[in-house]
Design a protein around this motif. Structure first.
Motif, PDB file in Angstrom:
ATOM      1  N   ARG A  59      -1.582  10.195  13.852  1.00 13.51           N
ATOM      2  CA  ARG A  59      -3.001  10.046  14.180  1.00 13.51           C
ATOM      3  C   ARG A  59      -3.864  11.075  13.475  1.00 13.51           C
ATOM      4  NH1 ARG A  59      -2.128  11.366  20.492  1.00 13.51           N
ATOM      5  NH2 ARG A  59      -0.573   9.771  20.089  1.00 13.51           N
ATOM      6  N   LYS A  60      -3.254  12.124  12.892  1.00 11.74           N
ATOM      7  CA  LYS A  60      -4.010  13.166  12.199  1.00 11.74           C
ATOM      8  C   LYS A  60      -3.901  13.068  10.682  1.00 11.74           C
ATOM      9  CE  LYS A  60      -3.690  16.534  15.969  1.00 11.74           C
ATOM     10  NZ  LYS A  60      -3.268  17.911  16.339  1.00 11.74           N
ATOM     11  N   ALA A  91      -9.983   1.281   4.085  1.00  7.99           N
ATOM     12  CA  ALA A  91      -8.546   1.142   4.283  1.00  7.99           C
ATOM     13  C   ALA A  91      -7.821   1.614   3.034  1.00  7.99           C
ATOM     14  CB  ALA A  91      -8.179  -0.307   4.592  1.00  7.99           C
ATOM     15  N   THR A  92      -6.561   1.945   3.202  1.00  7.14           N
ATOM     16  CA  THR A  92      -5.728   2.359   2.068  1.00  7.14           C
ATOM     17  C   THR A  92      -4.395   1.632   2.139  1.00  7.14           C
ATOM     18  OG1 THR A  92      -6.739   4.564   1.959  1.00  7.14           O
ATOM     19  CG2 THR A  92      -4.587   4.284   0.901  1.00  7.14           C
ATOM     20  N   VAL A 104      -3.295   1.266   5.983  1.00  5.64           N
ATOM     21  CA  VAL A 104      -3.916   2.205   6.918  1.00  5.64           C
ATOM     22  C   VAL A 104      -5.401   1.893   6.990  1.00  5.64           C
ATOM     23  CG1 VAL A 104      -4.384   4.622   7.455  1.00  5.64           C
ATOM     24  CG2 VAL A 104      -2.229   3.995   6.347  1.00  5.64           C
ATOM     25  N   VAL A 105      -5.908   1.666   8.201  1.00  3.87           N
ATOM     26  CA  VAL A 105      -7.333   1.417   8.413  1.00  3.87           C
ATOM     27  C   VAL A 105      -7.960   2.688   8.977  1.00  3.87           C
ATOM     28  CG1 VAL A 105      -9.052  -0.016   9.574  1.00  3.87           C
ATOM     29  CG2 VAL A 105      -6.881  -1.025   8.840  1.00  3.87           C
ATOM     30  N   TRP A 106      -9.068   3.129   8.362  1.00  6.46           N
ATOM     31  CA  TRP A 106      -9.671   4.414   8.708  1.00  6.46           C
ATOM     32  C   TRP A 106     -10.885   4.248   9.616  1.00  6.46           C
ATOM     33  CZ3 TRP A 106      -6.543   8.154   7.048  1.00  6.46           C
ATOM     34  CH2 TRP A 106      -5.764   7.920   5.919  1.00  6.46           C
ATOM     35  N   SER A 107     -11.246   5.340  10.310  1.00  7.02           N
ATOM     36  CA  SER A 107     -12.387   5.301  11.224  1.00  7.02           C
ATOM     37  C   SER A 107     -13.715   5.296  10.477  1.00  7.02           C
ATOM     38  CB  SER A 107     -12.345   6.493  12.185  1.00  7.02           C
ATOM     39  OG  SER A 107     -12.427   7.718  11.471  1.00  7.02           O
ATOM     40  N   ASP A 108     -13.732   5.856   9.247  1.00  6.90           N
ATOM     41  CA  ASP A 108     -14.956   5.833   8.443  1.00  6.90           C
ATOM     42  C   ASP A 108     -14.587   6.047   6.981  1.00  6.90           C
ATOM     43  OD1 ASP A 108     -14.656   8.646   7.969  1.00  6.90           O
ATOM     44  OD2 ASP A 108     -15.733   9.083   9.828  1.00  6.90           O
ATOM     45  N   ASN A 109     -15.605   6.120   6.136  1.00  7.05           N
ATOM     46  CA  ASN A 109     -15.379   6.195   4.696  1.00  7.05           C
ATOM     47  C   ASN A 109     -14.829   7.536   4.221  1.00  7.05           C
ATOM     48  OD1 ASN A 109     -16.192   3.548   4.207  1.00  7.05           O
ATOM     49  ND2 ASN A 109     -18.348   4.119   3.990  1.00  7.05           N
ATOM     50  N   THR A 112     -10.404  10.272   6.851  1.00  4.29           N
ATOM     51  CA  THR A 112      -9.795  11.466   7.432  1.00  4.29           C
ATOM     52  C   THR A 112      -9.157  11.215   8.795  1.00  4.29           C
ATOM     53  OG1 THR A 112     -11.943  12.114   8.342  1.00  4.29           O
ATOM     54  CG2 THR A 112     -11.310  13.069   6.208  1.00  4.29           C
ATOM     55  N   LYS A 113      -9.379  10.031   9.379  1.00  6.72           N
ATOM     56  CA  LYS A 113      -8.761   9.719  10.669  1.00  6.72           C
ATOM     57  C   LYS A 113      -8.391   8.232  10.699  1.00  6.72           C
ATOM     58  CE  LYS A 113      -9.894  11.724  14.466  1.00  6.72           C
ATOM     59  NZ  LYS A 113     -10.600  12.223  15.679  1.00  6.72           N
TER      60      LYS A 113
END
Length: 226
Positions: A59-60, A91-92, A104-109, A112-113
């Protein structure tokens, strides 16, 4: 329509299972990393711990961490659409071959999370041995009797984990099942019997001939970010 999914709103579930990937949008990469022996060892860690990690991805974990872990050449940044094309998410894609790749889907651009990890290859499995491709019979042995949504709509085949032996994974893992591609033609009566936006018991005899198996897994790492 509001659905009776405990600890997870319809909007969140829609976000998790409905958006689709757009063509990759490459971002500038300044550093080149060779794939080392240490990195190669990471490929052997394919354990999913719902709510905690997917292999070394926690999660980090940040995008920079992914570069250090796997190397730039194995990563592709994407922008994916939200439900019904509304909104977008960073996403990456981690390209590790057909069995080990994931998104991996991220919380923002800032990347970092991570929100969640999805599009998992067949090598990724929980401690119970559940992964994409797990057949119906084996799934029932691991989950016990459970409830799931019918086929043929937005939440098709989504398992209600709070009704299973693995209720502790509710809100941390989404499991979806689907039939074999030709099940409708071979067993039309059975297929029609479990269609629609209703819940069904896994003990329903109509599931058995359809060749059901796990078709999708979404590991939620930071649910509070939704």
């Amino acid at each position: 329509m509001n659905l009776p999914i405990k600890n997870m709103t319809t909007a969140v579930l829609a976000l998790l299972i409905s958006y689709s990937a757009n063509p990759a949008v490459a971002l500038p990469q300044n550093n080149s990393h060779n794939f080392t022996i240490a990195q190669s060892q990471l490929l052997k860690d394919t354990l999913i711990v719902p709510g905690e990690r997917v292999g070394p991805i926690t999660r980090k974990t940040t995008k920079k961490d992914l570069v250090k872990l796997f190397g730039t050449s194995r990563l592709t940044d994407k922008t994916i659409s939200g439900p019904e094309g509304i909104g977008s998410f960073a996403a990456t894609q981690l390209n590790l071959g057909r069995e080990r790749s994931l998104l991996v889907v991220w919380s923002d651009n800032t990347r970092t999370k991570p929100l969640d990890v999805r599009n998992l290859g067949t090598a990724w499995k929980t401690r119970e041995g559940i992964g994409v491709g797990t057949p119906w019979r084996e799934l029932r042995q691991k989950l016990g009797n459970f409830k799931l949504y019918g086929l043929g709509w937005d939440y098709s085949g989504t398992i209600l984990l709070d009704s299973s032996k693995l209720s502790r994974y509710q809100g941390k893992l989404i499991l979806r099942v689907d039939s074999t591609p030709n099940a409708y033609q071979k067993y039309p009566q059975d297929y029609q019997a479990i269609l629609g936006d209703s819940t069904f018991s896994s003990s329903n005899s109509h599931w058995k001939p359809l060749g059901m198996r796990v078709s999708e897994m979404i590991v939620i790492l930071n649910p509070s970010q939704y």
